[in-house]
Design a protein around this motif. Structure first.
Motif, PDB file in Angstrom:
ATOM      1  N   LYS A 161      -0.910  -0.114   0.424  1.00 53.92           N
ATOM      2  CA  LYS A 161      -1.365   1.172  -0.361  1.00 53.92           C
ATOM      3  C   LYS A 161      -0.363   2.382   0.084  1.00 53.92           C
ATOM      4  O   LYS A 161      -0.040   2.967  -1.157  1.00 53.92           O
ATOM      5  N   THR A 162       0.184   2.427   1.082  1.00 55.90           N
ATOM      6  CA  THR A 162       1.043   3.476   1.465  1.00 55.90           C
ATOM      7  C   THR A 162       2.419   3.474   0.856  1.00 55.90           C
ATOM      8  O   THR A 162       3.024   4.240   0.219  1.00 55.90           O
ATOM      9  N   LYS A 163       2.806   2.101   1.018  1.00 53.77           N
ATOM     10  CA  LYS A 163       4.138   1.495   0.445  1.00 53.77           C
ATOM     11  C   LYS A 163       4.151   1.814  -1.210  1.00 53.77           C
ATOM     12  O   LYS A 163       5.235   2.356  -1.682  1.00 53.77           O
ATOM     13  N   GLU A 164       3.149   1.636  -1.744  1.00 54.18           N
ATOM     14  CA  GLU A 164       3.083   1.620  -3.374  1.00 54.18           C
ATOM     15  C   GLU A 164       3.070   3.036  -3.675  1.00 54.18           C
ATOM     16  O   GLU A 164       3.859   3.701  -4.437  1.00 54.18           O
ATOM     17  N   TYR A 198       4.730  -0.159 -12.796  1.00 50.50           N
ATOM     18  CA  TYR A 198       4.435  -1.108 -11.759  1.00 50.50           C
ATOM     19  C   TYR A 198       3.641  -0.730 -10.611  1.00 50.50           C
ATOM     20  O   TYR A 198       2.786  -1.172  -9.965  1.00 50.50           O
ATOM     21  N   HIS A 199       4.206   0.505  -9.885  1.00 47.21           N
ATOM     22  CA  HIS A 199       3.666   1.142  -8.446  1.00 47.21           C
ATOM     23  C   HIS A 199       2.130   1.465  -8.817  1.00 47.21           C
ATOM     24  O   HIS A 199       1.530   1.419  -8.133  1.00 47.21           O
ATOM     25  N   LEU A 200       2.150   2.063 -10.257  1.00 53.39           N
ATOM     26  CA  LEU A 200       0.691   2.561 -10.597  1.00 53.39           C
ATOM     27  C   LEU A 200      -0.158   1.469 -10.655  1.00 53.39           C
ATOM     28  O   LEU A 200      -1.557   1.558  -9.895  1.00 53.39           O
ATOM     29  N   LYS A 243      -4.669  -1.613  -7.960  1.00 51.75           N
ATOM     30  CA  LYS A 243      -5.298  -2.973  -7.377  1.00 51.75           C
ATOM     31  C   LYS A 243      -5.623  -2.750  -5.874  1.00 51.75           C
ATOM     32  O   LYS A 243      -6.230  -3.553  -5.442  1.00 51.75           O
ATOM     33  N   ASN A 244      -4.635  -1.736  -5.132  1.00 52.75           N
ATOM     34  CA  ASN A 244      -4.868  -1.829  -3.667  1.00 52.75           C
ATOM     35  C   ASN A 244      -5.787  -0.506  -3.443  1.00 52.75           C
ATOM     36  O   ASN A 244      -5.714  -0.201  -2.232  1.00 52.75           O
ATOM     37  N   GLY A 245      -6.632  -0.212  -4.435  1.00 49.38           N
ATOM     38  CA  GLY A 245      -7.760   0.826  -4.069  1.00 49.38           C
ATOM     39  C   GLY A 245      -7.261   2.064  -4.028  1.00 49.38           C
ATOM     40  O   GLY A 245      -8.108   2.994  -3.570  1.00 49.38           O
ATOM     41  N   VAL A 246      -6.248   2.483  -4.680  1.00 55.59           N
ATOM     42  CA  VAL A 246      -5.625   3.986  -4.764  1.00 55.59           C
ATOM     43  C   VAL A 246      -6.564   4.868  -5.808  1.00 55.59           C
ATOM     44  O   VAL A 246      -6.825   4.069  -6.818  1.00 55.59           O
ATOM     45  N   THR A 247      -7.107   5.893  -5.334  1.00 53.48           N
ATOM     46  CA  THR A 247      -7.986   6.525  -6.417  1.00 53.48           C
ATOM     47  C   THR A 247      -7.307   7.549  -7.180  1.00 53.48           C
ATOM     48  O   THR A 247      -5.998   7.854  -6.954  1.00 53.48           O
TER      49      THR A 247
END
Length: 114
Positions: free
Chosen positions: A46-49, A67-69, A74-78
């Motif tokens: 999540k941090t890397k993205e 791509y990063h969004l 998908k990794n739970g970023v709000t």
């Protein structure tokens, strides 16, 4: 009718397949390095993205931003985390990043509607 997200992913996959079919060792190594760099490590994915999102916005690469969004989503970023990340990118990159911020918000909304 395909959505904005589906169109992006289908095009990206089609072109990546063509690029990798060229069997170029350097390109394959770069793709592999990118994959490995964003996998779980000392920093969570999540941090890397989010770091990738900032770099992509500052470099003004809309494909990279999308791509990063998507991976961040998908990794739970709000949405609040994404907006704070993009605010930092805009601060670092300057007002020239604002059009990319607009497209990022539009793409995030498309991800939310998937």
């Amino acid at each position: 009718m395909p959505t904005k997200v589906q169109e992006f992913n289908e095009y990206r996959q089609k072109m990546n397949d063509k690029i990798l079919a060229s069997d170029n060792k350097i390109v394959k190594r770069i793709f592999n390095l990118d994959t490995n760099a964003f996998s779980e490590g000392h920093l969570p994915v999540k941090t890397k993205e989010l770091l990738g999102l900032v770099a992509s916005a500052v470099l003004r690469c809309d494909d990279c931003i999308a791509y990063h969004l998507e991976t961040a989503h998908k990794n739970g970023v709000t949405k609040a985390e994404m907006m704070e990340t993009m605010s930092i990118a805009t601060l670092v990159g300057g007002t020239i990043v604002i059009p990319h911020l607009r497209r990022a918000v539009e793409y995030w909304e498309a991800l939310e509607n998937e």
